[in-house]
Design a protein around this motif. Sequence first.
Motif, PDB file in Angstrom:
ATOM      1  N   LYS A 111       0.877  -1.254   0.066  1.00  0.00           N
ATOM      2  CA  LYS A 111      -0.021  -0.077  -0.060  1.00  0.00           C
ATOM      3  C   LYS A 111       0.772   1.320  -0.005  1.00  0.00           C
ATOM      4  CE  LYS A 111      -3.956  -2.059   2.489  1.00  0.00           C
ATOM      5  NZ  LYS A 111      -4.852  -2.107   3.512  1.00  0.00           N
ATOM      6  N   GLY A 112       0.339   2.282  -0.626  1.00  0.00           N
ATOM      7  CA  GLY A 112       1.259   3.621  -0.917  1.00  0.00           C
ATOM      8  C   GLY A 112       0.632   4.356  -2.156  1.00  0.00           C
ATOM      9  N   ASP A 113       1.590   5.273  -2.241  1.00  0.00           N
ATOM     10  CA  ASP A 113       1.240   6.142  -3.561  1.00  0.00           C
ATOM     11  C   ASP A 113       1.974   5.412  -4.759  1.00  0.00           C
ATOM     12  OD1 ASP A 113      -0.167   8.107  -2.227  1.00  0.00           O
ATOM     13  OD2 ASP A 113       1.717   9.075  -1.685  1.00  0.00           O
ATOM     14  N   ALA A 114       1.465   5.248  -5.848  1.00  0.00           N
ATOM     15  CA  ALA A 114       1.831   4.796  -7.006  1.00  0.00           C
ATOM     16  C   ALA A 114       2.582   5.663  -7.754  1.00  0.00           C
ATOM     17  CB  ALA A 114       0.569   4.406  -7.800  1.00  0.00           C
ATOM     18  N   VAL A 115       3.714   5.180  -8.384  1.00  0.00           N
ATOM     19  CA  VAL A 115       4.505   5.913  -9.446  1.00  0.00           C
ATOM     20  C   VAL A 115       4.923   5.058 -10.546  1.00  0.00           C
ATOM     21  CG1 VAL A 115       6.939   6.997  -9.740  1.00  0.00           C
ATOM     22  CG2 VAL A 115       5.807   7.067  -7.486  1.00  0.00           C
ATOM     23  N   GLU A 116       4.627   5.605 -11.557  1.00  0.00           N
ATOM     24  CA  GLU A 116       5.106   4.623 -13.039  1.00  0.00           C
ATOM     25  C   GLU A 116       6.082   5.307 -13.780  1.00  0.00           C
ATOM     26  OE1 GLU A 116       1.793   3.502 -15.599  1.00  0.00           O
ATOM     27  OE2 GLU A 116       0.916   2.279 -13.892  1.00  0.00           O
ATOM     28  N   ILE A 117       7.001   4.923 -14.140  1.00  0.00           N
ATOM     29  CA  ILE A 117       8.097   5.249 -14.840  1.00  0.00           C
ATOM     30  C   ILE A 117       8.120   4.544 -16.156  1.00  0.00           C
ATOM     31  CG2 ILE A 117      10.761   5.674 -15.228  1.00  0.00           C
ATOM     32  CD1 ILE A 117      10.608   5.766 -12.039  1.00  0.00           C
ATOM     33  N   ALA A 118       7.924   5.241 -17.487  1.00  0.00           N
ATOM     34  CA  ALA A 118       7.922   4.737 -18.788  1.00  0.00           C
ATOM     35  C   ALA A 118       9.496   4.917 -19.397  1.00  0.00           C
ATOM     36  CB  ALA A 118       6.874   5.460 -19.674  1.00  0.00           C
ATOM     37  N   LEU A 119      10.035   4.074 -19.888  1.00  0.00           N
ATOM     38  CA  LEU A 119      11.257   4.107 -20.358  1.00  0.00           C
ATOM     39  C   LEU A 119      11.418   4.237 -21.929  1.00  0.00           C
ATOM     40  CD1 LEU A 119      13.250   1.593 -17.962  1.00  0.00           C
ATOM     41  CD2 LEU A 119      12.822   4.245 -17.645  1.00  0.00           C
ATOM     42  N   LYS A 120      12.475   4.575 -22.587  1.00  0.00           N
ATOM     43  CA  LYS A 120      12.591   4.855 -23.853  1.00  0.00           C
ATOM     44  C   LYS A 120      12.356   3.219 -24.470  1.00  0.00           C
ATOM     45  CE  LYS A 120      15.677   6.848 -27.368  1.00  0.00           C
ATOM     46  NZ  LYS A 120      16.916   7.586 -27.934  1.00  0.00           N
ATOM     47  N   ASP A 121      12.795   2.246 -23.881  1.00  0.00           N
ATOM     48  CA  ASP A 121      12.947   1.113 -24.500  1.00  0.00           C
ATOM     49  C   ASP A 121      11.296   0.306 -24.737  1.00  0.00           C
ATOM     50  OD1 ASP A 121      12.317   0.211 -22.068  1.00  0.00           O
ATOM     51  OD2 ASP A 121      14.024  -0.897 -21.903  1.00  0.00           O
ATOM     52  N   GLY A 122      10.366   1.282 -24.134  1.00  0.00           N
ATOM     53  CA  GLY A 122       8.938   0.915 -23.982  1.00  0.00           C
ATOM     54  C   GLY A 122       8.499   0.211 -22.672  1.00  0.00           C
ATOM     55  N   SER A 123       9.589  -0.072 -21.976  1.00  0.00           N
ATOM     56  CA  SER A 123       8.930  -0.736 -20.541  1.00  0.00           C
ATOM     57  C   SER A 123       8.396   0.202 -19.453  1.00  0.00           C
ATOM     58  CB  SER A 123      10.215  -1.637 -20.125  1.00  0.00           C
ATOM     59  OG  SER A 123      11.303  -0.477 -19.787  1.00  0.00           O
ATOM     60  N   VAL A 124       7.620  -0.155 -18.629  1.00  0.00           N
ATOM     61  CA  VAL A 124       6.942   0.623 -17.664  1.00  0.00           C
ATOM     62  C   VAL A 124       7.501  -0.168 -16.286  1.00  0.00           C
ATOM     63  CG1 VAL A 124       5.094   1.518 -16.696  1.00  0.00           C
ATOM     64  CG2 VAL A 124       5.299   1.333 -19.227  1.00  0.00           C
ATOM     65  N   ILE A 125       8.164   0.741 -15.440  1.00  0.00           N
ATOM     66  CA  ILE A 125       8.484   0.365 -14.054  1.00  0.00           C
ATOM     67  C   ILE A 125       7.386   0.739 -13.081  1.00  0.00           C
ATOM     68  CG2 ILE A 125      10.108   0.375 -12.336  1.00  0.00           C
ATOM     69  CD1 ILE A 125      12.256   0.322 -14.525  1.00  0.00           C
ATOM     70  N   LYS A 126       6.725   0.028 -12.604  1.00  0.00           N
ATOM     71  CA  LYS A 126       5.670   0.498 -11.319  1.00  0.00           C
ATOM     72  C   LYS A 126       6.274   0.367 -10.065  1.00  0.00           C
ATOM     73  CE  LYS A 126       1.737  -1.036 -14.451  1.00  0.00           C
ATOM     74  NZ  LYS A 126       0.632  -1.363 -14.475  1.00  0.00           N
ATOM     75  N   LEU A 127       6.245   1.316  -9.378  1.00  0.00           N
ATOM     76  CA  LEU A 127       6.660   1.451  -7.988  1.00  0.00           C
ATOM     77  C   LEU A 127       5.419   1.797  -7.049  1.00  0.00           C
ATOM     78  CD1 LEU A 127      10.132   3.472  -8.870  1.00  0.00           C
ATOM     79  CD2 LEU A 127       9.870   1.001  -8.532  1.00  0.00           C
ATOM     80  N   ILE A 128       5.962   1.918  -5.619  1.00  0.00           N
ATOM     81  CA  ILE A 128       5.006   2.397  -4.738  1.00  0.00           C
ATOM     82  C   ILE A 128       5.670   2.908  -3.383  1.00  0.00           C
ATOM     83  CG2 ILE A 128       3.078   1.625  -3.045  1.00  0.00           C
ATOM     84  CD1 ILE A 128       2.242  -0.580  -4.956  1.00  0.00           C
ATOM     85  N   VAL A 129       5.422   4.212  -3.387  1.00  0.00           N
ATOM     86  CA  VAL A 129       6.048   4.927  -2.077  1.00  0.00           C
ATOM     87  C   VAL A 129       5.342   4.367  -1.000  1.00  0.00           C
ATOM     88  CG1 VAL A 129       6.603   7.163  -1.229  1.00  0.00           C
ATOM     89  CG2 VAL A 129       6.427   6.753  -3.715  1.00  0.00           C
ATOM     90  N   THR A 130       5.997   3.739  -0.074  1.00  0.00           N
ATOM     91  CA  THR A 130       5.376   3.046   1.112  1.00  0.00           C
ATOM     92  C   THR A 130       5.594   3.778   2.471  1.00  0.00           C
ATOM     93  OG1 THR A 130       7.392   1.702   1.660  1.00  0.00           O
ATOM     94  CG2 THR A 130       5.384   0.867   0.194  1.00  0.00           C
ATOM     95  N   ALA A 131       6.700   4.701   2.499  1.00  0.00           N
ATOM     96  CA  ALA A 131       6.977   5.363   3.609  1.00  0.00           C
ATOM     97  C   ALA A 131       7.849   6.757   3.134  1.00  0.00           C
ATOM     98  CB  ALA A 131       7.671   4.555   4.676  1.00  0.00           C
TER      99      ALA A 131
END
Length: 211
Positions: A164-184
């Motif tokens: 649980k936390g605030d979602a962050v998405e980072i899209a990269l030039k190679d087309g991949s997407v990294i999904k992160l969550i700020v938990t603290a």
Amino acid sequence: WKITEPVQTDADPFEVNAFINLAKLEVKKSLQPGEVSLKELGLDPPAYTVVLNDQKLAFGAQEPIAARRYILANGKVALVDDPPAEALDADYADLVSRALLPAGAEIQSITLPKLRIARSTDGKSWALTPDLPDASSDARQKLVDAWTHASAMWNAASPKDGVKGDAVEIALKDGSVIKLIVTARDPQFVIARPDLGVSYTLSKQLAEQML
């Protein structure tokens, strides 16, 4: 170095050295298996097994007097100084690279809880949504750079679901997407990556730069 199982991601080179350095351990004493009880030495079955190229090292218990480790290798039992914990850790999280993004990654966009920054069509500037006219080009670049170079002080295991936390998405030039969550954010700045089952603990000072 790459971790290939149970996840696929970059490995932390410093932590991997704990494995590589096993090959350099000095044998303090050698014993023939027939002269000892492998079960009493924690070698039947071994606590851990490490394979370096084609060499299998079976790790047993600690010798109580000098706290040295029993290892079965090449048909002999060796006593060596106890290697670093990373080499005997069943949890892979501390072996994952502490960098949040892969080496050489180029960011196309970052979606934060209240802001999205994306590379403009000219490829030379950054656009904000919602737009903040007072945000200078330098400030926008610093935000992107903060994520590009972000590195944890240490890693820990985290669940792959239910974070649980605030979602962050980072899209990269190679087309991949990294999904992160700020938990603290306090007392430490912690970001989880659910697909890897890893939480990164960063310096609290980075929270303001990255969020």
